[in-house]
Design a protein around this motif. Structure first.
Motif, PDB file in Angstrom:
ATOM      1  N   LEU A 247       0.415  -1.640  -0.086  1.00 38.67           N
ATOM      2  CA  LEU A 247      -0.017   0.361   0.143  1.00 38.67           C
ATOM      3  C   LEU A 247       0.659   1.278   0.075  1.00 38.67           C
ATOM      4  O   LEU A 247       1.931   1.153   0.782  1.00 38.67           O
ATOM      5  CB  LEU A 247      -0.688  -0.428   1.177  1.00 38.67           C
ATOM      6  N   GLY A 248       0.467   1.883  -0.170  1.00 31.14           N
ATOM      7  CA  GLY A 248       1.013   3.769  -0.703  1.00 31.14           C
ATOM      8  C   GLY A 248       0.056   4.906  -0.380  1.00 31.14           C
ATOM      9  O   GLY A 248      -0.759   4.040  -0.161  1.00 31.14           O
ATOM     10  N   PRO A 249       0.005   6.421  -0.187  1.00 31.97           N
ATOM     11  CA  PRO A 249      -0.626   6.928  -0.140  1.00 31.97           C
ATOM     12  C   PRO A 249      -1.798   7.025  -1.583  1.00 31.97           C
ATOM     13  O   PRO A 249      -2.887   7.331  -1.075  1.00 31.97           O
ATOM     14  CB  PRO A 249       0.233   8.236   0.260  1.00 31.97           C
TER      15      PRO A 249
ATOM     16  N   CYS B  31     -16.196  -6.471   4.238  1.00 29.90           N
ATOM     17  CA  CYS B  31     -16.743  -4.953   3.805  1.00 29.90           C
ATOM     18  C   CYS B  31     -17.397  -4.281   2.703  1.00 29.90           C
ATOM     19  O   CYS B  31     -17.822  -3.100   2.338  1.00 29.90           O
ATOM     20  CB  CYS B  31     -16.402  -3.711   4.675  1.00 29.90           C
ATOM     21  N   ARG B  32     -15.976  -4.692   1.643  1.00 25.88           N
ATOM     22  CA  ARG B  32     -15.617  -4.320   0.348  1.00 25.88           C
ATOM     23  C   ARG B  32     -15.685  -2.969   0.338  1.00 25.88           C
ATOM     24  O   ARG B  32     -16.600  -2.182  -0.743  1.00 25.88           O
ATOM     25  CB  ARG B  32     -17.194  -4.699   0.036  1.00 25.88           C
ATOM     26  N   ARG B  33     -15.153  -2.095   0.948  1.00 25.32           N
ATOM     27  CA  ARG B  33     -14.483  -0.526   1.548  1.00 25.32           C
ATOM     28  C   ARG B  33     -13.382  -0.662   1.304  1.00 25.32           C
ATOM     29  O   ARG B  33     -12.462  -0.860   1.748  1.00 25.32           O
ATOM     30  CB  ARG B  33     -14.746   0.426   2.846  1.00 25.32           C
ATOM     31  N   ASN B  34     -12.435   0.456   0.694  1.00 27.30           N
ATOM     32  CA  ASN B  34     -11.333   0.783   0.879  1.00 27.30           C
ATOM     33  C   ASN B  34     -10.280   1.701   2.004  1.00 27.30           C
ATOM     34  O   ASN B  34     -10.926   2.025   2.590  1.00 27.30           O
ATOM     35  CB  ASN B  34     -10.769   2.006  -0.413  1.00 27.30           C
ATOM     36  N   VAL B  35      -9.464   0.888   2.008  1.00 21.06           N
ATOM     37  CA  VAL B  35      -8.043   1.046   2.579  1.00 21.06           C
ATOM     38  C   VAL B  35      -7.401   1.426   2.705  1.00 21.06           C
ATOM     39  O   VAL B  35      -6.491   0.740   1.484  1.00 21.06           O
ATOM     40  CB  VAL B  35      -8.372  -0.338   3.549  1.00 21.06           C
ATOM     41  N   SER B  36      -6.751   2.394   3.168  1.00 22.99           N
ATOM     42  CA  SER B  36      -5.222   2.610   2.496  1.00 22.99           C
ATOM     43  C   SER B  36      -4.500   3.233   3.819  1.00 22.99           C
ATOM     44  O   SER B  36      -4.619   2.438   4.954  1.00 22.99           O
ATOM     45  CB  SER B  36      -5.697   4.192   2.066  1.00 22.99           C
ATOM     46  N   VAL B  37      -3.135   3.712   3.366  1.00 27.95           N
ATOM     47  CA  VAL B  37      -2.661   4.208   4.547  1.00 27.95           C
ATOM     48  C   VAL B  37      -2.351   5.784   5.051  1.00 27.95           C
ATOM     49  O   VAL B  37      -2.440   6.500   3.759  1.00 27.95           O
ATOM     50  CB  VAL B  37      -0.805   3.271   4.648  1.00 27.95           C
TER      51      VAL B  37
ATOM     52  N   VAL C 150      -5.677   3.499   7.372  1.00 25.23           N
ATOM     53  CA  VAL C 150      -6.649   4.792   7.127  1.00 25.23           C
ATOM     54  C   VAL C 150      -7.812   4.563   7.135  1.00 25.23           C
ATOM     55  O   VAL C 150      -7.670   3.333   5.364  1.00 25.23           O
ATOM     56  CB  VAL C 150      -6.425   5.835   7.225  1.00 25.23           C
ATOM     57  N   ARG C 151      -9.307   4.561   6.569  1.00 23.31           N
ATOM     58  CA  ARG C 151     -10.266   4.273   5.560  1.00 23.31           C
ATOM     59  C   ARG C 151     -10.165   4.936   4.283  1.00 23.31           C
ATOM     60  O   ARG C 151      -9.563   6.342   4.327  1.00 23.31           O
ATOM     61  CB  ARG C 151     -11.470   5.586   6.084  1.00 23.31           C
ATOM     62  N   GLY C 152     -10.202   4.260   3.679  1.00 20.73           N
ATOM     63  CA  GLY C 152     -10.073   4.823   2.111  1.00 20.73           C
ATOM     64  C   GLY C 152     -10.887   5.510   1.141  1.00 20.73           C
ATOM     65  O   GLY C 152     -11.898   5.348   1.937  1.00 20.73           O
ATOM     66  N   THR C 153     -10.387   6.319   0.721  1.00 23.95           N
ATOM     67  CA  THR C 153     -11.295   7.012  -0.820  1.00 23.95           C
ATOM     68  C   THR C 153     -11.059   6.601  -1.815  1.00 23.95           C
ATOM     69  O   THR C 153     -10.481   6.006  -1.834  1.00 23.95           O
ATOM     70  CB  THR C 153     -11.053   8.604  -0.701  1.00 23.95           C
ATOM     71  N   ALA C 154     -13.099   6.808  -3.081  1.00 25.37           N
ATOM     72  CA  ALA C 154     -12.864   6.083  -4.051  1.00 25.37           C
ATOM     73  C   ALA C 154     -11.250   6.048  -4.554  1.00 25.37           C
ATOM     74  O   ALA C 154     -11.327   5.570  -5.542  1.00 25.37           O
ATOM     75  CB  ALA C 154     -14.434   5.750  -4.603  1.00 25.37           C
TER      76      ALA C 154
END
Length: 104
Positions: free
Chosen positions: A20-22, A31-37, A96-100
Motif C-alpha cells: 500500500l501507498g498513499p 465490508c468491500r470498502r477501500n483501505v489505504s495508509v 486508514v479509511r480510503g477514498t474511492a
C-alpha cells in the motif's frame, strides 16, 4: 493480520500492507470498502531508503569514483534502507479509511 479500519475485522496480510501507498488502496474482503495508509507517516517511513541510497551514491563516488562502485554502493544503501523501512512501515504507518479516488 491487520484489522480493517471500517469493520475492524482482520482482513489484510503483512505483504498486502507493505504494497500500500498513499495513493493506492485495497478493498476489504469483508465490508468491500477501500483501505489505504496515512500519507504523512508513509512518506516518513520511506526516508531511510532514500537517505541510505543517496549516501551509498555519494560514498561510491567519493571512495572509488567509478560507475560500478557508485551503483554497487547505491544498491547496498537501498538494501540497508529497506531493512529499516519495512519494520518502520509495519509498526508506524496505520491503515486508514480510503477514498474511492485512492484506488485508481
Amino acid at each position: 493480520m491487520y484489522a480493517c479500519p471500517w469493520c475492524s475485522k482482520a482482513s489484510f496480510s503483512f505483504w498486502q500492507k507493505q504494497s500500500l501507498g498513499p495513493k493506492r488502496a485495497l478493498v476489504c474482503g469483508h465490508c468491500r470498502r477501500n483501505v489505504s495508509v496515512n500519507w504523512n507517516r508513509a512518506q516518513l517511513a520511506a526516508v531511510p531508503v532514500l537517505a541510505l541510497g543517496f549516501l551509498g551514491l555519494i560514498s561510491g563516488k567519493v571512495l572509488f569514483g567509478t560507475w560500478p562502485a557508485v551503483l554497487l554502493f547505491a544498491w547496498l544503501g537501498i538494501t540497508a534502507g529497506m531493512l529499516f523501512t519495512a519494520p518502520l512501515y509495519h509498526f508506524y504507518v496505520p491503515l486508514v479509511r480510503g477514498t474511492a479516488a485512492a484506488s485508481r
